[in-house]
Enzyme design. Sequence first.
Site, short mmCIF file in Angstrom:
data_model
loop_
_atom_site.label_atom_id
_atom_site.label_comp_id
_atom_site.label_asym_id
_atom_site.label_seq_id
_atom_site.Cartn_x
_atom_site.Cartn_y
_atom_site.Cartn_z
N ASP A 25 -3.74 5.44 6.76
CA ASP A 25 -4.19 6.68 7.37
C ASP A 25 -5.13 6.33 8.53
OD1 ASP A 25 -4.51 9.51 7.43
OD2 ASP A 25 -6.27 9.39 6.14
N GLU A 77 0.83 -1.21 0.00
CA GLU A 77 0.00 0.00 0.00
C GLU A 77 0.86 1.25 0.00
OE1 GLU A 77 -2.41 1.73 -0.45
OE2 GLU A 77 -4.25 1.14 0.55
N ASP A 78 0.29 2.35 -0.44
CA ASP A 78 0.99 3.63 -0.39
C ASP A 78 1.01 4.21 1.02
OD1 ASP A 78 -1.75 4.09 -0.39
OD2 ASP A 78 -1.73 5.52 -2.06
P1 IMP Z 1 -7.46 4.99 5.21
O1 IMP Z 1 -8.54 3.99 4.87
O2 IMP Z 1 -8.00 6.17 5.97
O3 IMP Z 1 -6.28 4.37 5.92
O4 IMP Z 1 -6.97 5.70 3.88
C1 IMP Z 1 -6.47 5.01 2.88
C2 IMP Z 1 -6.38 5.80 1.59
O5 IMP Z 1 -6.59 7.23 1.70
C3 IMP Z 1 -4.97 5.67 1.12
O6 IMP Z 1 -4.76 4.43 0.49
C4 IMP Z 1 -4.84 6.85 0.19
O7 IMP Z 1 -5.34 6.52 -1.07
C5 IMP Z 1 -5.69 7.92 0.84
N1 IMP Z 1 -4.85 8.86 1.61
C6 IMP Z 1 -4.73 8.94 2.95
N2 IMP Z 1 -3.87 9.91 3.31
C7 IMP Z 1 -3.40 10.44 2.16
C8 IMP Z 1 -2.44 11.51 1.86
O8 IMP Z 1 -1.83 12.14 2.72
N3 IMP Z 1 -2.23 11.77 0.54
C9 IMP Z 1 -2.86 11.09 -0.46
N4 IMP Z 1 -3.75 10.10 -0.22
C10 IMP Z 1 -4.02 9.79 1.07
MG MG Z 2 -4.28 3.73 -1.42
#
Ligand code: IMP
Ligand code: MG
Length: 175
Positions: free
Chosen positions: A101, A97-98
Amino acid sequence: MSEHVRVLLAEEEVNDRIRAIGEQISRDYAGRSLHLVCVLKGGSFFMCELAKRITVPVSLDFMAVSSYGATTRSSGVVKIVKDLDETIKGKDVLVVEDIVDSGRTLSYLLEMLRDREPASLRLCTLLDKPDRRVVPVPVDYTGFQIPDEFVVGYGLDYAQKYRNLPYIGVVEFED
Ligand code: IMP
Ligand code: MG
């Protein structure tokens, strides 16, 4: 209003770290082969660079997910936009994963993949924003822990822009 990208992690720093993670993964999976699962689109740049640094046999597959919408997002339900081409049953799977968050996407995804009975299932993320975590996610390999700032580059986008930057930057807005 104009945008400016401030460098947070320089290209060389990111590449060095990816090389080190690749070496670590190669040691951990010595004598086995590894099935990398990339979460599109953000994970794609990282997965390609990482895969080049792994010395055990590697196969690749891709999936794309999106959040269901504002109301269901808090439940962590994600929609599979593109599923994997191949079965993961019995394979040593590493999800690439990138960024992690809130953890909602990954926690849902890992649960779903676990139901498909891989031999093992681990997670590798280039970036982690631990301050933002809402749902706990076990991360096995982390590139960098970063503060709670919106970052772009190395696959990460702001409104589909900046994915191609070879470094990690923070988007700043100016008048
Ligand atoms: P989560 O489900 O909140 O952990 O978010 C996951 C997705 O939100 C990541 O895979 C990213 O695609 C996007 N995301 C979260 N933070 C960032 C950021 O700082 N920059 C760009 N994309 C983000
Ligand atoms: Mg992502």
